[in-house]
Design a protein around this motif. Structure first.
Motif, PDB file in Angstrom:
ATOM      1  N   ARG A 108       0.846  -1.204   0.000  1.00 11.51           N
ATOM      2  CA  ARG A 108       0.000   0.000   0.000  1.00 11.51           C
ATOM      3  C   ARG A 108       0.879   1.251   0.000  1.00 11.51           C
ATOM      4  NH1 ARG A 108      -2.664  -2.933   4.185  1.00 11.51           N
ATOM      5  NH2 ARG A 108      -4.511  -4.015   3.378  1.00 11.51           N
ATOM      6  N   ASP A 109       1.886   1.266   0.850  1.00  9.56           N
ATOM      7  CA  ASP A 109       2.781   2.423   0.917  1.00  9.56           C
ATOM      8  C   ASP A 109       3.498   2.625  -0.410  1.00  9.56           C
ATOM      9  OD1 ASP A 109       2.046   2.795   3.550  1.00  9.56           O
ATOM     10  OD2 ASP A 109       3.838   1.831   4.389  1.00  9.56           O
ATOM     11  N   PHE A 110       3.964   1.544  -1.012  1.00  9.96           N
ATOM     12  CA  PHE A 110       4.651   1.636  -2.297  1.00  9.96           C
ATOM     13  C   PHE A 110       3.727   2.204  -3.372  1.00  9.96           C
ATOM     14  CE2 PHE A 110       4.813  -0.629  -6.401  1.00  9.96           C
ATOM     15  CZ  PHE A 110       5.955  -0.034  -6.931  1.00  9.96           C
ATOM     16  N   ALA A 111       2.506   1.675  -3.457  1.00  9.06           N
ATOM     17  CA  ALA A 111       1.578   2.104  -4.503  1.00  9.06           C
ATOM     18  C   ALA A 111       1.198   3.571  -4.344  1.00  9.06           C
ATOM     19  CB  ALA A 111       0.324   1.226  -4.477  1.00  9.06           C
ATOM     20  N   ARG A 112       0.933   3.992  -3.120  1.00  9.07           N
ATOM     21  CA  ARG A 112       0.570   5.394  -2.896  1.00  9.07           C
ATOM     22  C   ARG A 112       1.737   6.317  -3.203  1.00  9.07           C
ATOM     23  NH1 ARG A 112      -2.092   3.598   2.810  1.00  9.07           N
ATOM     24  NH2 ARG A 112      -4.154   2.931   2.024  1.00  9.07           N
ATOM     25  N   ALA A 113       2.948   5.919  -2.807  1.00 12.30           N
ATOM     26  CA  ALA A 113       4.126   6.747  -3.083  1.00 12.30           C
ATOM     27  C   ALA A 113       4.380   6.836  -4.582  1.00 12.30           C
ATOM     28  CB  ALA A 113       5.350   6.175  -2.365  1.00 12.30           C
ATOM     29  N   TRP A 114       4.216   5.725  -5.281  1.00 13.58           N
ATOM     30  CA  TRP A 114       4.475   5.727  -6.724  1.00 13.58           C
ATOM     31  C   TRP A 114       3.432   6.564  -7.463  1.00 13.58           C
ATOM     32  CZ3 TRP A 114       8.228   5.845  -9.584  1.00 13.58           C
ATOM     33  CH2 TRP A 114       8.192   5.505 -10.935  1.00 13.58           C
ATOM     34  N   ARG A 115       2.202   6.503  -7.006  1.00 14.65           N
ATOM     35  CA  ARG A 115       1.168   7.358  -7.616  1.00 14.65           C
ATOM     36  C   ARG A 115       1.523   8.825  -7.425  1.00 14.65           C
ATOM     37  NH1 ARG A 115      -4.229   8.906  -4.875  1.00 14.65           N
ATOM     38  NH2 ARG A 115      -5.252  10.163  -6.463  1.00 14.65           N
ATOM     39  N   ARG A 116       1.954   9.209  -6.227  1.00 12.87           N
ATOM     40  CA  ARG A 116       2.328  10.605  -5.980  1.00 12.87           C
ATOM     41  C   ARG A 116       3.475  11.029  -6.893  1.00 12.87           C
ATOM     42  NH1 ARG A 116       1.623   9.063  -0.528  1.00 12.87           N
ATOM     43  NH2 ARG A 116       3.876   8.841  -0.266  1.00 12.87           N
ATOM     44  N   ARG A 117       4.442  10.166  -7.090  1.00  8.64           N
ATOM     45  CA  ARG A 117       5.587  10.515  -7.933  1.00  8.64           C
ATOM     46  C   ARG A 117       5.171  10.655  -9.397  1.00  8.64           C
ATOM     47  NH1 ARG A 117      10.911   9.739  -5.662  1.00  8.64           N
ATOM     48  NH2 ARG A 117      10.665   9.507  -3.424  1.00  8.64           N
ATOM     49  N   LEU A 118       4.306   9.783  -9.854  1.00 11.76           N
ATOM     50  CA  LEU A 118       3.823   9.911 -11.229  1.00 11.76           C
ATOM     51  C   LEU A 118       3.021  11.200 -11.412  1.00 11.76           C
ATOM     52  CD1 LEU A 118       2.657   6.276 -12.103  1.00 11.76           C
ATOM     53  CD2 LEU A 118       4.681   7.465 -12.967  1.00 11.76           C
ATOM     54  N   LEU A 119       2.246  11.571 -10.413  1.00 10.63           N
ATOM     55  CA  LEU A 119       1.449  12.788 -10.495  1.00 10.63           C
ATOM     56  C   LEU A 119       2.299  14.060 -10.384  1.00 10.63           C
ATOM     57  CD1 LEU A 119      -1.664  11.820  -8.330  1.00 10.63           C
ATOM     58  CD2 LEU A 119      -1.670  12.333 -10.782  1.00 10.63           C
ATOM     59  N   SER A 120       3.555  13.909  -9.973  1.00  9.50           N
ATOM     60  CA  SER A 120       4.397  15.095  -9.778  1.00  9.50           C
ATOM     61  C   SER A 120       4.806  15.741 -11.096  1.00  9.50           C
ATOM     62  CB  SER A 120       5.651  14.735  -8.973  1.00  9.50           C
ATOM     63  OG  SER A 120       6.509  13.877  -9.711  1.00  9.50           O
ATOM     64  N   HIS A 121       4.663  15.016 -12.213  1.00  7.27           N
ATOM     65  CA  HIS A 121       4.988  15.575 -13.522  1.00  7.27           C
ATOM     66  C   HIS A 121       3.935  15.149 -14.540  1.00  7.27           C
ATOM     67  CE1 HIS A 121       8.872  17.272 -12.484  1.00  7.27           C
ATOM     68  NE2 HIS A 121       9.176  16.153 -11.859  1.00  7.27           N
ATOM     69  N   ARG A 122       3.571  16.085 -15.368  1.00  5.68           N
ATOM     70  CA  ARG A 122       2.546  15.860 -16.378  1.00  5.68           C
ATOM     71  C   ARG A 122       2.949  14.722 -17.325  1.00  5.68           C
ATOM     72  NH1 ARG A 122       0.772  20.615 -20.638  1.00  5.68           N
ATOM     73  NH2 ARG A 122      -0.766  19.425 -21.839  1.00  5.68           N
ATOM     74  N   ASP A 123       2.002  13.854 -17.634  1.00  2.80           N
ATOM     75  CA  ASP A 123       2.173  12.765 -18.608  1.00  2.80           C
ATOM     76  C   ASP A 123       3.232  11.747 -18.200  1.00  2.80           C
ATOM     77  OD1 ASP A 123       0.184  13.577 -20.300  1.00  2.80           O
ATOM     78  OD2 ASP A 123       1.496  14.580 -21.723  1.00  2.80           O
ATOM     79  N   MET A 124       3.663  11.760 -16.949  1.00  3.72           N
ATOM     80  CA  MET A 124       4.677  10.792 -16.553  1.00  3.72           C
ATOM     81  C   MET A 124       4.128   9.373 -16.572  1.00  3.72           C
ATOM     82  SD  MET A 124       7.806  10.393 -15.976  1.00  3.72           S
ATOM     83  CE  MET A 124       8.424  12.053 -15.700  1.00  3.72           C
ATOM     84  N   ALA A 125       2.834   9.212 -16.370  1.00  2.00           N
ATOM     85  CA  ALA A 125       2.244   7.872 -16.445  1.00  2.00           C
ATOM     86  C   ALA A 125       2.367   7.318 -17.860  1.00  2.00           C
ATOM     87  CB  ALA A 125       0.775   7.911 -16.015  1.00  2.00           C
ATOM     88  N   ARG A 126       2.231   8.161 -18.874  1.00  5.29           N
ATOM     89  CA  ARG A 126       2.408   7.709 -20.261  1.00  5.29           C
ATOM     90  C   ARG A 126       3.839   7.260 -20.501  1.00  5.29           C
ATOM     91  NH1 ARG A 126       0.435  12.235 -24.284  1.00  5.29           N
ATOM     92  NH2 ARG A 126       1.240  10.690 -25.766  1.00  5.29           N
ATOM     93  N   ILE A 127       4.785   7.992 -19.962  1.00  5.24           N
ATOM     94  CA  ILE A 127       6.186   7.615 -20.107  1.00  5.24           C
ATOM     95  C   ILE A 127       6.448   6.305 -19.375  1.00  5.24           C
ATOM     96  CG2 ILE A 127       8.556   8.287 -19.557  1.00  5.24           C
ATOM     97  CD1 ILE A 127       7.721  11.192 -19.906  1.00  5.24           C
TER      98      ILE A 127
END
Length: 264
Positions: A108-127
């Motif tokens: 849970r901690d890993f998933a929430r942290a990774w979501r926050r990091r992806l949200l920190s930059h636009r379109d990072m989820a696509r990358i």
């Protein structure tokens, strides 16, 4: 014939307070040397401003005030740059040592942290979705994630797929969030529209619509009308993650049961 003889006044001698003054020299501004880190930082700035579709080597070079050719001393291609940007997200993040008693909380901690990091930059989820994490820099993170699954007792076949399953869920969830954010940015202001919904108003409208459907045709939509749409992305993310974790837990071997042998 000298200028003085021609009637041109000679320049006056320097004044006393100027004699000790050093000669004026043009001092060029100190330029920070170009580096791979600066290129990646500039690329992230361009990404946040223009999105992935607007990210180009030319735009990155312009952000740095250099020629495009200067970038290739530090990155080999745009794909190489995207990989470096993706790797940058892991800076400062370390997976915990596997704890079989708390493996679900660790995930849970890993998933929430990774979501926050992806949200920190636009379109990072696509990358993220376009780059496999098996580079030398990221392999330790993959190894640590697999260690959590295997130490928890998950069968190897399930452990081998679990990391990709969770990563795909996080990437897809953040991708959807980013799409709505981009659509909202394209329709500035605060007025609600199909592209920039007022989530509270939209939630009420959808719940009321589902509740108004004919009961004989849509009994389940009516029954779940108040639960299917929420305005909390955090809540939706956590529920989806919980479904995945409980599914993984179902693959754990049953604890051994049986009569306790006699001490004798």
């Amino acid at each position: 014939m000298s200028d003085a003889a021609a009637g041109t006044p000679a320049p006056p001698p320097p004044s006393p307070w100027e004699r000790e003054r050093p000669a004026r020299t043009h001092i060029a501004p100190v330029r920070t040397p170009l580096s791979r880190e600066r290129v990646v930082e500039a690329a992230l700035t361009v990404l946040d401003r223009h999105g992935l579709d607007g990210l180009s080597m030319r735009q990155v070079a312009a952000e740095l005030g250099v020629a495009v050719s200067a970038l290739y001393a530090h990155v080999s291609s745009k794909d190489d740059l995207l990989e470096l940007m993706y790797t940058r997200l892991f800076t400062g993040y370390a997976m915990p040592a596997p704890d079989p008693e708390h493996w679900q909380e660790q995930l849970r901690d890993f998933a929430r942290a990774w979501r926050r990091r992806l949200l920190s930059h636009r379109d990072m989820a696509r990358i993220s979705m376009g780059h496999v994490p098996f580079t030398a820099e990221l392999l330790p993170h993959v190894e640590a994630l697999l260690a959590i699954f295997r130490t928890a007792g998950l069968p190897d076949r399930i452990a081998a797929e679990a990391g990709d399953l969770i990563s795909t869920y996080i990437d897809g969830f953040v991708l959807e969030e980013g799409m709505w954010r981009d659509r909202a940015a394209q329709h500035g202001g605060h007025a609600a529209s199909p592209a920039r919904p007022d989530w509270h108003e939209m939630t009420d409208e959808m719940q009321n619509y589902f509740a108004s459907l004919p009961a004989q045709d849509f009994p389940h939509l009516r029954a779940l009308a108040g639960l299917m749409v929420t305005d909390s992305s955090d809540e939706r993310f956590d529920i989806g993650l919980e479904i995945i974790l409980r599914g993984l837990a179902s693959y754990l071997p049953e604890p051994a049961t049986g009569p306790i042998p006699d001490a004798d």
